[in-house]
Enzyme design. Structure first.
Site, mmCIF file in Angstrom:
data_model
loop_
_atom_site.group_PDB
_atom_site.id
_atom_site.type_symbol
_atom_site.label_atom_id
_atom_site.label_comp_id
_atom_site.label_asym_id
_atom_site.label_seq_id
_atom_site.Cartn_x
_atom_site.Cartn_y
_atom_site.Cartn_z
ATOM 1 C CG HIS A 1 -2.002 0.960 1.194
ATOM 2 N ND1 HIS A 1 -1.791 2.304 1.344
ATOM 3 C CD2 HIS A 1 -3.329 0.798 1.007
ATOM 4 C CE1 HIS A 1 -2.959 2.921 1.251
ATOM 5 N NE2 HIS A 1 -3.907 2.030 1.040
ATOM 6 N NE ARG B 1 -5.047 0.502 -2.346
ATOM 7 C CZ ARG B 1 -5.852 -0.062 -1.470
ATOM 8 N NH1 ARG B 1 -5.722 -1.342 -1.198
ATOM 9 N NH2 ARG B 1 -6.773 0.639 -0.870
#
Ligand SMILES: Cc1cc2nc3c(=O)[nH]c(=O)nc-3n(C[C@H](O)[C@H](O)[C@H](O)COP(=O)(O)OP(=O)(O)OC[C@H]3O[C@@H](n4cnc5c(N)ncnc54)[C@H](O)[C@@H]3O)c2cc1C
Ligand code: HEM
Ligand code: HEM
Ligand code: SF4
Ligand code: F3S
Ligand code: FES
Lengths: 247, 217, 676
Positions: free
Chosen positions: C300, C365
């Site tokens: 992330h 991401r």
């Protein structure tokens, strides 16, 4: 920094506990409080002493698993959870006492770990909206005025950590319960069960051995999610209404 | 339980306010005060016998007091039961002090009431220098010329003020009147006002008498 | 190739593994088995498939449901929703979690939001578009039928949650609000400020507690599942340890559901909860359930950077911050130590806006993460040095604060910014925040068919624990969607087809397979307590994490992965000789719990590296150094690798067996992703 920790050690639910003093050295300000305890536990382990048991899971301040009484304050000196407390809130040379939540409705399991299943049983008594899967109407069919939605959300932020009970001189669970009553009671979906909910949750609360609320306010002051006292008021109001309507 | 406490508390507040208003009449002189004492006994006179209203009211007060004290001790014992193992680090937080004060303040008030009733209604003990006869007014003035009587009263009033300060706010919370930020602020303010007014209002006559501002004749 | 965690603590003299190539063994590491041909997905038009499956699945007479017991491990969105729904339907459910309350499952930590194809904004959204975006976002490594079903039930999820009282954000008119979320151009994300996961989970938890009160669900909190009981080839129960009393318990049932979440903690530092583990799924894997795509992990992009040695976990900040924050690093490495406020505009490199003008800061991401790594590798990172490099980039709200006022920013992001300040001690309203990627979600997991049934009949897997509908990368706000889709709608409809064949013959605890499963758990617990070596469990876990992040993180190479496998084997070997676990088995013993989890991570880590090694392509968040375009972008190889890699346990001393399930695209055309 260097600190002196006085920590409650208790081998099991029935064992007698006592405070034990542990010095810790070279603690960095950027560590979280629980990371500081991790460091102590590594040292204890290396010395062949059993590490101190304490609860934590998310370490992000959201799961509600952690919770320690730190020098007489639930979750320590800041308005946050124990896992989000950082050592920069302390100074070199401090003496810190660390105890478990104390309430007969939260019996100690070991060291700093307590059993909060009484909270789950309060929810079982009515802290829900009965909506079977698949039976839901289209989400937009019932608009919710924003102020009500916001207040409901504010109350729903409770993480069930139990700090309110720990801080309350009466060991009362009113703030936790008030938060749930307010969360569900502000929403149109929560209306049908509103009266029954409050009556049965309060009765479960009393049955679990929590104390009664005398409006001291220590709960809200300790609450990491800043749940305001007026949720207790809401609960009282709903309870009065429900009793008057003969629930 | 809490509801009982709040309702009885509220009745007290009402009584105390009336009573204070009456006491302040001492500034109007002994007659005015005696008149008030008589008036108390003659309200609704045609309907009830002499002292009837007072007796009903007294009965109510006694019931309320019993209920109030009972719920206080009940809550107290439940709180003790809810935390049988105490914390080692005592919390110096304001909140605990205040709750202790409610309890000990309440007990102090109870003791005071016993003394107070003995003094003025039941035995009419006169510790003061002047003879009082049948006049309540004179009894009061005579009593408050003794410093330690005044001291007891001032202490009791301090306790009363504190008790009401939290009590009034607490009652409005218990009755569910305070669920918006605004009503909460109003409740706090009302509590402060009532507490101050009663404590100061009650304290005025004894002090005035002690310092000779109001003299019996 | 170095990254946040340095390899300095990695033992240099790990023993060299023996790698004698047996016949058919690739790399000396694995063998290839039969491909998987049937996933039980219905054929025909994609819109009709799920309805068809629901219709075809056998029904269970309400009177018979009480006689059927289902064990559900996990009370997150997937497990909690499934337990509540099956309880409502009248089955006899036993629900397990390791926390003290089901409400604390790690789903609670999700911040950003949940996707649903409601098209409330009239911005061109539809079930098909959500399906399309998810397939594309997953880099064409997911199953079309599953993803379509996910998009289809997404709308029902929102209805269900609203009915339960989930306080989603609303507009002034009282209707639900939506926002757009990383990598997507429509607003379809429902949210509850930064607490979406919490609110959804509390909804499921309350529904679950309602069933506990009704007596249909029996709750076992502070219980950890340590083994699956397989009898006659079918999953028939679990062995669990009561974490308070230490008692090893046997629970038998007609079917078992694992909804035990992800295994990101194999990296030691991740955004997962301290107790997140692979034990439940790994034990099932060892009993015959295939483990699919283990190397697919999601990194992330917006986490708070590592601050020091003793860090126990990383904290994610919702990537919704990328909607209004701008990401940059200094143009010149020389500026990296400066106060960011003193670096003039022309010396800042808003690299995402520069490289991907149309998506800018909102690229998916994997791309945001890899580019952050790239600029830091170039020496332009900011913040404290970790190893040789500074590992951080700025996430700057200065422009947003100018545009929207501090109050508006606080209203939208207040809790995130406060959290940042609490953790770092810096005020994000004044100084730009620093962020860096961290491990966050695992797309890999137990292989399941269209019915969510694993390769062990009667063993179902839901939520993050299965190998997910997300493919090689997950779009933001879609894991919550999958958890709830599986739990409320998919599993309850598919498991009945299996349960309709029951109740299965009654089992006794004295059954040989049951006794054996239980004995193996006992033996393992005793073994861990008896080693009494010199190293703590955590020290092993940290070392494993370093190896994994270094060699099996955002960028991987053949050489690195081979090295990692050697290191892990050495470490595992040392663990079983030298770990020190104090205390006893018959009380709460947190070291013992951790030891069991780390032991399983040490086996999983190796399989992850083997999976990463065999997949010689860059895909999703996984950049293979050997597979890149001329300008350094990821290069996928659809001709060779468009399959699910399902691994079968090869035995304690054997090699894992690879089963390939080909991914066929009928409705979406496979393309190299481009967000430029
Ligand atoms: C910080 C963070 C933020 C996220 N934000 C988002 C977001 O904004 N949007 C989004 O869509 N997704 C998000 N995700 C991903 C998403 O939250 C998870 O993928 C999802 O919630 C997983 O749900 P689950 O039900 O599968 O498992 P979990 O919620 O992880 O639950 C696992 C359950 O299994 C139990 N368990 C595990 N092992 C055992 C065992 N051995 N024995 C007994 N019980 C066991 C646990 O007690 C727990 O109850 C986020 C994830 C993280 C970590
Ligand atoms: C017999 C002696 C008394 C005792 C033991 C006592 C004790 C208490 C206690 C323990 C409380 C609860 C505190 C709380 O709820 O926070 C309380 C509340 C209160 N008391 Fe008393 N008290 C006494 C006499 C009085 C008197 C004489 C008055 C008024 C003149 C009074 C007025 C109130 C009020 C208004 C409350 C608030 C009720 C509420 O909290 O809902 N009390 N008292
Ligand atoms: C300066 C302070 C006070 C003075 C001068 C005062 C004076 C008196 C007098 C003269 C009486 C007798 C009245 C009569 O019999 O007609 C009386 C009764 C009484 N007072 Fe007070 N009082 C004071 C404070 C208080 C306080 C603080 C309380 C309660 C908290 C209180 C409660 C009572 C009660 C309950 C009675 C009995 C009433 C009755 O007989 O019905 N008083 N007081
Ligand atoms: S009300 Fe606050 S203190 Fe109490 S359980 Fe909820 S979050 Fe914790
Ligand atoms: S501190 Fe306790 S007394 Fe009531 S207001 Fe809070 S629960
Ligand atoms: S560990 Fe989850 S709130 Fe502290």
């Amino acid at each position: 920094m260097n600190l002196t920790l006085k920590i409650w050690r208790q081998a099991g639910p029935k064992a007698k506990g006592e405070m034990v003093t542990y010095p810790v050295t070279d603690i960095s300000e950027d560590m979280s409080f629980l990371e500081m305890l991790d460091v102590l536990n590594e040292q204890l382990n290396a010395r062949g002493e059993e590490p101190i048991a304490f609860d934590s899971d998310c370490r992000e301040g959201i799961c509600g698993m952690c919770g320690l009484m730190i020098s007489g304050k639930a979750h320590g000196p800041e308005v946050t959870t124990t896992c989000q407390l950082h050592m920069r809130s302390f100074s070199d040379g401090d003496e810190i006492t660390i105890e478990p939540w104390r309430a007969d409705a939260f019996p100690v399991i070991k060291d700093l770990v307590v059993d909060r299943s009484s909270f789950d049983r309060i929810i079982q008594a009515g802290g829900f909206i009965s909506a079977n899967t698949g039976s839901a109407p289209e989400a937009h069919s019932v608009p919710v005025p924003k102020p009500k939605a916001d207040r409901s959300f504010m109350a729903a932020a409770c993480i069930g950590c139990g700090a309110c009970v720990a801080a309350c001189p009466n060991a009362s669970g009113m703030l936790f319960m008030g938060a749930k009553i307010t969360h569900l009671g502000e929403l149109p979906q929560g209306q049908p069960e509103r009266d029954a909910r409050v009556v049965s949750m309060v009765s479960q609360h009393d049955h679990e051995g929590f104390g009664g609320c005398t409006n001291v306010g220590a709960c809200s002051a300790a609450c990491p999610k800043e749940i305001p006292l007026d949720v207790i008021n809401q609960l009282n109001k709903d309870l009065r209404g429900a009793l008057m309507r003969g629930e | 339980m809490k509801l009982l406490m709040a309702l009885s508390g509220a009745l007290f507040v009402f009584y105390v306010l009336v009573h204070m208003y009456g006491n302040l009449k001492i500034f109007g002189g002994v007659e005015a005060f005696d008149e008030y004492a008589l008036h108390l006994r003659t309200i609704l006179m045609p309907i009830l016998p002499f002292g009837g209203f007072l007796w009903i009211f007294r009965a109510l007060l006694v019931v309320a007091l019993a209920a109030h004290a009972y719920s206080a001790f009940y809550l107290w014992s439940r709180a003790r039961g809810a935390r049988t193992t105490r914390y080692v680090a005592k919390q110096a937080a304001q909140a605990t002090i205040r709750s202790r004060m409610m309890r000990w303040g309440g007990v102090a008030l109870l003791l005071f009431l016993v003394w107070h009733l003995l003094q003025f209604t039941i035995l009419k003990i006169n510790v003061g220098p002047d003879a009082a006869g049948d006049s309540a007014g004179k009894l009061v003035i005579s009593s408050f010329q003794v410093w330690w009587v005044v001291l007891i009263y001032v202490l009791a009033l301090a306790a009363l003020g504190m008790h009401l300060w939290h009590g009034v706010w607490s009652a409005s919370q218990t009755l569910g009147w305070t669920n918006s930020a605004k009503s909460r602020r109003t409740a706090k303010a009302t509590a402060t006002v009532i507490a101050l007014v009663t404590a100061v209002g009650f304290a005025l006559p004894p002090l005035a008498i002690l310092f000779g501002i109001v003299k019996g004749n | 190739m170095t990254d946040t965690q340095t390899a300095s603590t990695v033992a240099p003299e790990a023993p060299a593994p023996t790698r004698e190539a047996a016949p058919g063994v690739v790399h000396g590491l694995y063998t290839e088995g039969e491909p998987i041909v049937d996933t039980k997905a219905p054929k025909g038009p994609i819109e009709a498939r799920w309805n068809k499956r629901k219709f075809d699945a056998a029904l269970v007479n309400p009177a018979n449901r009480r006689k059927l017991t289902v064990i559900i491990v996990g009370t997150g969105l997937a497990g909690g929703a499934a337990a509540a729904t099956l309880g409502e339907a009248g089955y006899n459910v036993k629900s397990f979690c390791y926390q003290d309350s089901p409400r604390r499952a790690h789903s609670i930590a999700a911040q950003g939001g949940i996707n649903a194809a409601k098209n409330y904004k009239e911005d061109g959204d539809s079930t098909f578009r959500l399906f399309y975006d998810t397939v594309k976002g997953g880099d064409y490594r997911s199953r079309e039928s599953n993803v379509y079903r996910l998009a289809e039930v997404s709308a029902n999820i929102i209805d269900q949650c609203v009915a339960q009282g989930v306080p989603f954000a609303r507009e002034y008119g009282g209707l639900l609000d939506n926002r757009s979320f990383g990598g997507v151009q429509v607003s379809r994300t429902f949210y509850a400020r930064g607490q979406t996961g919490q609110q959804l989970l509390i909804g499921a938890y309350q529904a679950l507690e309602r069933q506990v009160a009704a007596g249909t669900v029996e709750m076992f909190s502070r219980h950890e599942m340590l083994e699956v009981v397989v009898v006659d080839g079918k999953a028939r129960g679990i062995i669990a340890r009561d974490l308070v009393t230490g008692e090893i318990e046997t629970h038998l049932a007609d079917a078992v559901v694992l909804a035990s979440g992800g295994y990101g903690n194999v990296f030691f530092l991740s955004t997962n909860a301290m107790g997140s583990n692979v034990t439940a799924t790994w034990r099932a894997h060892r009993k015959g359930a295939h483990f699919a795509n283990p190397c697919y992990t999601q990194i992330h992009p917006t986490c708070i950077p590592v601050a020091g040695e003793h860090q126990s976990k990383l904290t994610l900040m919702s990537e919704s911050l990328r909607n209004d924050g701008r990401i940059w690093v200094p143009k010149n490495a020389a500026d990296c130590e400066k106060d960011p406020r003193e670096i003039p505009e022309e010396d800042r490199d808003y690299y995402l806006e520069r490289i991907y003008p149309s998506f800018g800061n909102l690229v998916p991401r994997d791309i945001a993460s890899r580019q952050a790594k790239n600029v830091c590798d170039e020496g332009r990172g900011v913040g404290p040095k970790v190893g040789d490099f500074r590992r951080g980039v700025y996430l700057d709200f200065t422009d947003a604060l100018k545009r929207m006022s501090a109050e508006a920013v606080a209203e939208k992001y207040g809790n995130l910014l406060d959290m940042y300040q609490r953790i770092t001690g810096e005020n994000p309203y004044e100084v730009p925040m620093r962020i860096y990627p961290a491990v966050h979600y695992t797309m890999g997991g137990l292989w399941v068919d269209y019915d969510l049934q694993s390769s062990i009949p009667g063993l179902f897997v839901a939520g993050e624990a299965n190998f997910s509908d997300h493919g090689a990368n997950r779009l933001g706000a879609s894991a919550l969607m999958q958890g709830l889709a599986d739990g409320y709608f998919v599993l309850p409809n598919t498991i009945r087809d299996y349960l309709a064949k029951g109740p299965f013959p009654k089992l006794e605890e004295s059954n040989e397979a049951v006794v054996e499963a239980r004995a193996s758990v006992d033996a393992r617990v005793q073994k861990l307590l008896s080693i009494n070596g010199d190293r703590s469990v955590d020290s092993f876990h940290k070392e494993l994490g370093n190896i994994m992040w270094e060699y099996c993180g955002m960028e991987r190479s053949e050489e690195g992965l081979l090295k990692a496998i050697d290191l892990i084997r050495g470490l595992r070997d040392e663990f079983w000789r030298n770990v020190k676990v104090l205390g006893s088995a018959d009380t709460l013993n947190q070291s013992l719990e951790k030891a069991g989890r780390v032991a399983d991570f040490l086996e999983l880590g190796e399989l992850m590296c083997i999976d990463a090694l065999h997949r010689r392509e860059s895909c999703g968040g996984h950049f293979r150094a050997e597979s890149q375009t001329e300008d350094g972008e990821a290069l996928r190889h659809d001709d060779e690798y468009a399959y699910v890699a399902a691994w079968e346990w090869g035995g304690q001393d054997g090699t894992p067996v690879l089963h390939k399930e080909d991914l066929v695209y009928e409705f979406v055309e496979m393309k190299q992703r481009s967000y430029k």
